[in-house]
Design a protein around this motif. Structure first.
Motif, PDB file in Angstrom:
ATOM      1  N   ASP A 186       1.241   3.245   3.211  1.00 31.87           N
ATOM      2  CA  ASP A 186       2.124   2.755   4.269  1.00 31.87           C
ATOM      3  C   ASP A 186       3.542   3.273   4.066  1.00 31.87           C
ATOM      4  N   ALA A 188       3.581   6.973   4.983  1.00 28.70           N
ATOM      5  CA  ALA A 188       3.557   7.116   6.444  1.00 28.70           C
ATOM      6  C   ALA A 188       4.937   6.858   7.022  1.00 28.70           C
ATOM      7  N   GLU A 242       0.585  15.528  14.245  1.00 26.82           N
ATOM      8  CA  GLU A 242       1.041  14.161  14.526  1.00 26.82           C
ATOM      9  C   GLU A 242       2.557  14.074  14.653  1.00 26.82           C
ATOM     10  N   ARG A 247      -3.902   8.017   7.452  1.00 30.47           N
ATOM     11  CA  ARG A 247      -5.275   7.824   6.946  1.00 30.47           C
ATOM     12  C   ARG A 247      -6.257   8.780   7.618  1.00 30.47           C
ATOM     13  N   ASP A 248      -6.091   8.982   8.936  1.00 27.35           N
ATOM     14  CA  ASP A 248      -6.986   9.887   9.653  1.00 27.35           C
ATOM     15  C   ASP A 248      -6.877  11.312   9.131  1.00 27.35           C
ATOM     16  N   CYS A 249      -5.668  11.724   8.758  1.00 25.54           N
ATOM     17  CA  CYS A 249      -5.471  13.091   8.277  1.00 25.54           C
ATOM     18  C   CYS A 249      -5.897  13.276   6.817  1.00 25.54           C
ATOM     19  N   ASN A 305       0.856  -1.173   0.000  1.00 23.47           N
ATOM     20  CA  ASN A 305       0.000   0.000   0.000  1.00 23.47           C
ATOM     21  C   ASN A 305       0.903   1.238   0.000  1.00 23.47           C
ATOM     22  N   LYS A 362       2.453   6.585  11.799  1.00 29.13           N
ATOM     23  CA  LYS A 362       1.785   5.295  11.656  1.00 29.13           C
ATOM     24  C   LYS A 362       0.818   5.421  10.478  1.00 29.13           C
ATOM     25  N   PRO A 363       0.578   4.349   9.733  1.00 28.35           N
ATOM     26  CA  PRO A 363      -0.375   4.419   8.616  1.00 28.35           C
ATOM     27  C   PRO A 363      -1.756   4.924   9.051  1.00 28.35           C
ATOM     28  N   SER A 364      -2.178   4.547  10.248  1.00 26.21           N
ATOM     29  CA  SER A 364      -3.490   4.997  10.722  1.00 26.21           C
ATOM     30  C   SER A 364      -3.518   6.519  10.926  1.00 26.21           C
ATOM     31  N   GLN A 365      -2.394   7.100  11.384  1.00 24.17           N
ATOM     32  CA  GLN A 365      -2.330   8.554  11.542  1.00 24.17           C
ATOM     33  C   GLN A 365      -2.458   9.256  10.192  1.00 24.17           C
TER      34      GLN A 365
END
Length: 126
Positions: free
Chosen positions: A60, A63, A102, A74-76, A57, A69-72
């Protein structure tokens, strides 16, 4: 007729039986070890082939480049712009602000370079 063994013969007979039993246990242990190793290799091959089929991905990698982190990330990011369009200035500013929250050491240029890397990468396979 009953055979009577001497103590020495009796000990030799018992000793050879124990030796045979040890060899049998060793052989069984090797067989079980072989089955376990082959099973683990099969699971590893299936897992690896599934990961390769899916593809990495790009998010990833971005990030990781930005030390997030990938989740950080994605959230942004929020909703992606329509195909062929770039994010508006307001969306870009919001993304930079969110990512700096972040990771305070990030600059707008670093973020732009990383996002450009993601735009150039092929989309992940589903």
């Amino acid at each position: 007729m009953f055979f009577k063994f001497t103590a020495r013969e009796d000990t030799a007979r018992i000793g050879s039986h124990m030796l045979t039993r040890r060899k049998s246990l060793r052989t069984k242990l090797l067989q079980v070890t072989f089955v376990v190793v082959v099973s683990m290799l099969g699971v590893a091959a299936v897992t690896t082939s599934a990961a390769l089929a899916q593809g990495a991905n790009p998010m990833d990698e971005v990030a990781q480049t930005l030390n997030l982190k990938p989740s950080q990330l994605r959230d942004c990011l929020g909703e992606p712009p329509a195909p062929g369009q770039k994010p508006s200035d307001a969306e870009h500013t919001a993304l930079v602000s969110c990512l700096k929250a972040e990771n305070a050491s990030l600059t707008a240029d670093q973020i732009d370079a990383a996002m450009g890397q993601m735009r150039k990468a092929p989309p992940p396979k589903s």
